[in-house]
Scaffold this motif. Structure first.
Motif, mmCIF file in Angstrom:
data_model
loop_
_atom_site.group_PDB
_atom_site.id
_atom_site.type_symbol
_atom_site.label_atom_id
_atom_site.label_comp_id
_atom_site.label_asym_id
_atom_site.label_seq_id
_atom_site.Cartn_x
_atom_site.Cartn_y
_atom_site.Cartn_z
ATOM 1 N N UNK A 25 6.446 -18.662 0.707
ATOM 2 C CA UNK A 25 5.012 -18.835 0.520
ATOM 3 C C UNK A 25 4.131 -17.885 1.288
ATOM 4 N N UNK A 26 4.712 -16.911 1.970
ATOM 5 C CA UNK A 26 3.897 -15.955 2.721
ATOM 6 C C UNK A 26 3.135 -15.036 1.774
ATOM 7 N N UNK A 27 1.961 -14.617 2.204
ATOM 8 C CA UNK A 27 1.234 -13.536 1.543
ATOM 9 C C UNK A 27 1.661 -12.248 2.236
ATOM 10 N N UNK A 28 2.285 -11.352 1.493
ATOM 11 C CA UNK A 28 2.827 -10.123 2.071
ATOM 12 C C UNK A 28 1.873 -8.957 1.859
ATOM 13 N N UNK A 29 1.578 -8.251 2.934
ATOM 14 C CA UNK A 29 0.808 -7.011 2.881
ATOM 15 C C UNK A 29 1.726 -5.909 3.389
ATOM 16 N N UNK A 30 2.148 -5.046 2.474
ATOM 17 C CA UNK A 30 3.206 -4.071 2.730
ATOM 18 C C UNK A 30 2.592 -2.711 3.052
ATOM 19 N N UNK A 31 2.689 -2.287 4.313
ATOM 20 C CA UNK A 31 2.065 -1.043 4.744
ATOM 21 C C UNK A 31 2.646 0.167 4.029
ATOM 22 N N UNK A 32 3.957 0.184 3.785
ATOM 23 C CA UNK A 32 4.575 1.308 3.084
ATOM 24 C C UNK A 32 4.031 1.437 1.668
ATOM 25 N N UNK A 33 3.921 0.318 1.002
ATOM 26 C CA UNK A 33 3.417 0.341 -0.377
ATOM 27 C C UNK A 33 1.964 0.810 -0.399
ATOM 28 N N UNK A 34 1.174 0.324 0.529
ATOM 29 C CA UNK A 34 -0.229 0.738 0.596
ATOM 30 C C UNK A 34 -0.325 2.224 0.931
ATOM 31 N N UNK A 35 0.555 2.700 1.817
ATOM 32 C CA UNK A 35 0.544 4.114 2.181
ATOM 33 C C UNK A 35 0.787 5.003 0.972
ATOM 34 N N UNK A 36 1.552 4.524 0.006
ATOM 35 C CA UNK A 36 1.756 5.270 -1.230
ATOM 36 C C UNK A 36 0.527 5.185 -2.134
ATOM 37 N N UNK A 37 -0.093 4.030 -2.168
ATOM 38 C CA UNK A 37 -1.270 3.852 -3.017
ATOM 39 C C UNK A 37 -2.422 4.754 -2.589
ATOM 40 N N UNK A 38 -2.626 4.900 -1.268
ATOM 41 C CA UNK A 38 -3.807 5.623 -0.796
ATOM 42 C C UNK A 38 -3.665 7.129 -0.929
ATOM 43 N N UNK A 39 -2.466 7.623 -1.288
ATOM 44 C CA UNK A 39 -2.302 9.057 -1.547
ATOM 45 C C UNK A 39 -1.806 9.285 -2.974
ATOM 46 N N UNK A 40 -2.105 8.357 -3.858
ATOM 47 C CA UNK A 40 -1.758 8.517 -5.261
ATOM 48 C C UNK A 40 -2.631 9.614 -5.881
ATOM 49 N N UNK A 41 -2.200 10.198 -7.004
ATOM 50 C CA UNK A 41 -3.008 11.235 -7.651
ATOM 51 C C UNK A 41 -4.436 10.776 -7.919
ATOM 52 N N UNK A 42 -5.372 11.648 -7.594
ATOM 53 C CA UNK A 42 -6.776 11.358 -7.825
ATOM 54 C C UNK A 42 -7.487 10.656 -6.696
ATOM 55 N N UNK A 43 -6.763 10.290 -5.633
ATOM 56 C CA UNK A 43 -7.395 9.572 -4.525
ATOM 57 C C UNK A 43 -7.941 10.548 -3.483
ATOM 58 N N UNK A 44 -8.973 10.121 -2.739
ATOM 59 C CA UNK A 44 -9.453 10.949 -1.630
ATOM 60 C C UNK A 44 -8.368 11.198 -0.592
ATOM 61 N N UNK A 45 -7.447 10.241 -0.441
ATOM 62 C CA UNK A 45 -6.371 10.414 0.525
ATOM 63 C C UNK A 45 -5.487 11.592 0.186
ATOM 64 N N UNK A 46 -5.112 11.712 -1.073
ATOM 65 C CA UNK A 46 -4.267 12.842 -1.474
ATOM 66 C C UNK A 46 -5.026 14.157 -1.313
ATOM 67 N N UNK A 47 -6.296 14.151 -1.650
ATOM 68 C CA UNK A 47 -7.096 15.372 -1.488
ATOM 69 C C UNK A 47 -7.124 15.808 -0.026
ATOM 70 N N UNK A 48 -7.236 14.849 0.878
ATOM 71 C CA UNK A 48 -7.267 15.177 2.305
ATOM 72 C C UNK A 48 -5.925 15.722 2.778
ATOM 73 N N UNK A 49 -4.827 15.158 2.263
ATOM 74 C CA UNK A 49 -3.498 15.641 2.632
ATOM 75 C C UNK A 49 -3.300 17.074 2.149
ATOM 76 N N UNK A 50 -3.721 17.359 0.925
ATOM 77 C CA UNK A 50 -3.577 18.715 0.377
ATOM 78 C C UNK A 50 -4.428 19.703 1.171
ATOM 79 N N UNK A 51 -5.626 19.278 1.548
ATOM 80 C CA UNK A 51 -6.489 20.161 2.339
ATOM 81 C C UNK A 51 -5.843 20.505 3.679
#
Length: 223
Positions: A25-51
């Motif tokens: 019954x836990x609500x899981x917040x997965x840091x690894x999964x979120x880390x992938x989401x925030x650098x997905x194509x089209x995100x500001x995160x990916x743009x910052x990594x490329x820069x």
């Protein structure tokens, strides 16, 4: 709500523990999964990594080439710090957003592989460490994940030590055991988490609720 930080060394079996906690019954917040989401194509995160690291960290389809990026930052602490400065605030903001939507009586488990290394223990009501002997970790990485022994040892050496993780633990889950024994241990830990959440609510003057149910989930665990 009760906030729990869940961590463990690579190959310790943290993903299985997080999966079992979700079953309870836990609500899981997965840091690894979120880390992938925030650098997905089209995100500001990916743009910052490329820069910061150049077009060479992109695949032909425009997504992040993780092996290429890893080869840049893995052995260079300064470059790794640059990457962390981009990704960690984005992960933190998304994690807080997910947590804010949890029920008042929820047990929220944050699966954070580098919790120890980044000094994040104070952010949670308690910390659970999934522990396994280094020999067990090495065997799992080589036999189950297909790593070379040298690569597995390097990944393990780059993380906090077993002793450092245990020092910050409120609860330790031994995962040098068969799956049935692990299930029993996680069930006991879940009972403890529910008890602590009820005590917290009682102390705050809130009405007690039934044990939390896993109606909303933030994703599966990874290591």
């Amino acid at each position: 709500m009760l906030t729990v930080g869940l961590t463990g060394g690579i190959g310790a079996g943290k993903s299985e523990v997080s999966r079992l906690l979700v079953e309870h019954g836990a609500l899981l917040i997965d840091a690894d999964r979120i880390a992938r989401e925030v650098v997905a194509p089209g995100t500001p995160g990916l743009a910052a990594v490329v820069e910061a690291f150049g077009e060479g960290v992109l695949t032909a389809d425009g997504s992040l080439d993780r092996p290429a990026l890893g080869s840049i930052v893995f052995a260079d602490p300064e470059r790794l710090a640059v990457l962390n400065a981009i990704v960690h605030p984005l992960v933190g903001a998304r994690s807080r957003e997910l947590e804010s939507g949890a029920a008042e009586d929820a047990v929220v488990v944050h699966d954070v592989p580098l919790l120890t290394e980044n000094g994040l223990a104070p952010l949670y009501d308690l910390v659970i460490v999934v522990d396994a002997a280094p020999a067990t970790q090495l065997d799992r990485l080589v036999r189950l994940r297909g790593m070379t022994e040298d690569d597995a040892r390097a990944r393990m050496a780059a993380q906090a030590t077993r002793e450092q993780r245990r020092e910050i633990a409120d609860i330790v889950i031994d995962n040098d055991v068969p799956l049935d024994a692990l299930r029993e241990r996680v069930a006991d830990v879940w009972d403890e988490l529910v008890r602590r959440e009820r005590e917290r609510r009682t102390a705050s003057g809130a009405a007690p609720h039934a044990a939390p149910r896993g109606d909303g989930r933030a994703g599966g665990g990874t290591e």
